[in-house]
Design a protein around this motif. Structure first.
Motif, PDB file in Angstrom:
ATOM      1  N   ARG A 132       0.833  -1.219   0.000  1.00 33.70           N
ATOM      2  CA  ARG A 132       0.000   0.000   0.000  1.00 33.70           C
ATOM      3  C   ARG A 132       0.859   1.257   0.000  1.00 33.70           C
ATOM      4  O   ARG A 132       0.446   2.292  -0.509  1.00 33.70           O
ATOM      5  N   LEU A 133       2.047   1.177   0.591  1.00 33.79           N
ATOM      6  CA  LEU A 133       2.957   2.321   0.642  1.00 33.79           C
ATOM      7  C   LEU A 133       3.620   2.583  -0.713  1.00 33.79           C
ATOM      8  O   LEU A 133       3.901   3.733  -1.065  1.00 33.79           O
ATOM      9  N   ALA A 134       3.884   1.524  -1.466  1.00 36.68           N
ATOM     10  CA  ALA A 134       4.700   1.606  -2.682  1.00 36.68           C
ATOM     11  C   ALA A 134       4.254   2.661  -3.689  1.00 36.68           C
ATOM     12  O   ALA A 134       5.102   3.385  -4.226  1.00 36.68           O
ATOM     13  N   PRO A 135       2.965   2.796  -3.998  1.00 40.47           N
ATOM     14  CA  PRO A 135       2.574   3.750  -5.040  1.00 40.47           C
ATOM     15  C   PRO A 135       2.890   5.213  -4.710  1.00 40.47           C
ATOM     16  O   PRO A 135       2.964   6.046  -5.607  1.00 40.47           O
ATOM     17  N   VAL A 136       3.077   5.534  -3.438  1.00 40.29           N
ATOM     18  CA  VAL A 136       3.376   6.916  -3.043  1.00 40.29           C
ATOM     19  C   VAL A 136       4.725   7.353  -3.623  1.00 40.29           C
ATOM     20  O   VAL A 136       4.896   8.489  -4.048  1.00 40.29           O
ATOM     21  N   ILE A 150      -1.022  12.982  -2.904  1.00 41.41           N
ATOM     22  CA  ILE A 150      -1.696  13.434  -1.685  1.00 41.41           C
ATOM     23  C   ILE A 150      -2.846  12.492  -1.346  1.00 41.41           C
ATOM     24  O   ILE A 150      -3.024  12.112  -0.184  1.00 41.41           O
ATOM     25  N   LYS A 151      -3.628  12.094  -2.343  1.00 40.99           N
ATOM     26  CA  LYS A 151      -4.735  11.168  -2.101  1.00 40.99           C
ATOM     27  C   LYS A 151      -4.224   9.838  -1.561  1.00 40.99           C
ATOM     28  O   LYS A 151      -4.800   9.268  -0.636  1.00 40.99           O
ATOM     29  N   LEU A 152      -3.121   9.346  -2.131  1.00 35.96           N
ATOM     30  CA  LEU A 152      -2.554   8.084  -1.664  1.00 35.96           C
ATOM     31  C   LEU A 152      -2.144   8.169  -0.190  1.00 35.96           C
ATOM     32  O   LEU A 152      -2.424   7.256   0.600  1.00 35.96           O
ATOM     33  N   VAL A 153      -1.505   9.265   0.185  1.00 36.80           N
ATOM     34  CA  VAL A 153      -1.079   9.427   1.582  1.00 36.80           C
ATOM     35  C   VAL A 153      -2.299   9.605   2.481  1.00 36.80           C
ATOM     36  O   VAL A 153      -2.366   9.013   3.568  1.00 36.80           O
ATOM     37  N   ASN A 154      -3.270  10.380   2.036  1.00 37.50           N
ATOM     38  CA  ASN A 154      -4.481  10.542   2.846  1.00 37.50           C
ATOM     39  C   ASN A 154      -5.214   9.220   3.024  1.00 37.50           C
ATOM     40  O   ASN A 154      -5.767   8.948   4.094  1.00 37.50           O
ATOM     41  N   ASP A 155      -5.223   8.379   1.993  1.00 35.03           N
ATOM     42  CA  ASP A 155      -5.832   7.048   2.113  1.00 35.03           C
ATOM     43  C   ASP A 155      -5.108   6.209   3.158  1.00 35.03           C
ATOM     44  O   ASP A 155      -5.738   5.458   3.908  1.00 35.03           O
ATOM     45  N   LEU A 156      -3.777   6.325   3.203  1.00 32.56           N
ATOM     46  CA  LEU A 156      -3.014   5.609   4.223  1.00 32.56           C
ATOM     47  C   LEU A 156      -3.365   6.130   5.615  1.00 32.56           C
ATOM     48  O   LEU A 156      -3.558   5.346   6.553  1.00 32.56           O
ATOM     49  N   LEU A 157      -3.440   7.441   5.749  1.00 35.42           N
ATOM     50  CA  LEU A 157      -3.781   8.031   7.047  1.00 35.42           C
ATOM     51  C   LEU A 157      -5.187   7.631   7.487  1.00 35.42           C
ATOM     52  O   LEU A 157      -5.440   7.443   8.682  1.00 35.42           O
TER      53      LEU A 157
END
Length: 173
Positions: A56-60, A70-77
């Motif tokens: 899940r982290l890789a695409p960032v 930003i959306k990817l990081v917000n999804d992780l958060l």
């Protein structure tokens, strides 16, 4: 580029998880210890959870569209229990924590990596979360260089690309 201990540490741990090839419990414990998490004992099941989290982290890393990143990081958060708070424990200066010290190791690793990526994005820009430019290399990194222009995961990859470009120029003459 200097990140605070938790932001930089969390982003660095995220890169290490993405780059990891060995998700055995001892290897994961060593990685978590290296990145200064405490109480790093993991079961095989927890190591598997962190392998899934790494995917899940890789695409960032290396994402060039800032809105997507930003959306990817917000999804992780969104999927972490992260609730930042300031602490000055053990005689240290006040600093930011992203997790409850009582949380299990998987939650602490998720909270630390998501929070670290968010801090890196907020204070240094998403371009600092890179993916090696050498064809065939998928290694990710956090660019801590002064000018923020890192393109390769290592000097070895940079040298391979530069030597290949030099040889191509010589043949073209």
């Amino acid at each position: 580029m200097h990140f605070n201990a938790y932001g930089g540490n969390g982003a660095a741990l995220a890169a290490a998880l993405v780059n990891a090839t060995d998700f055995s419990a001892p290897a994961v414990e060593a990685m978590l210890t290296e990145h200064r998490l405490l109480r790093t004992a993991v079961t095989a099941e927890q190591a598997g959870e962190l392998r899934a989290w790494a995917r899940r982290l890789a695409p960032v890393f290396g994402e060039t569209d800032q809105e997507v990143q930003i959306k990817l990081v917000n999804d992780l958060l969104d999927v972490t229990a992260s609730k930042p708070y300031i602490s000055a424990h053990d005689g240290r200066e006040p600093h930011l924590h992203f997790y409850s010290p009582h949380a299990d190791i998987v939650s602490r690793a998720k909270d630390t990596t998501a929070g670290g990526l968010a801090m890196c994005m907020s204070f240094a820009g998403g371009g600092r979360l890179g993916r090696c430019d050498r064809d065939g290399c998928e290694t990710v990194y956090v660019d801590t260089s002064r000018n923020g222009r890192r393109r390769f995961c290592s000097l070895a990859c940079a040298n391979r690309v530069n030597v290949a470009a030099h040889r191509a120029r010589r043949v073209a003459r």
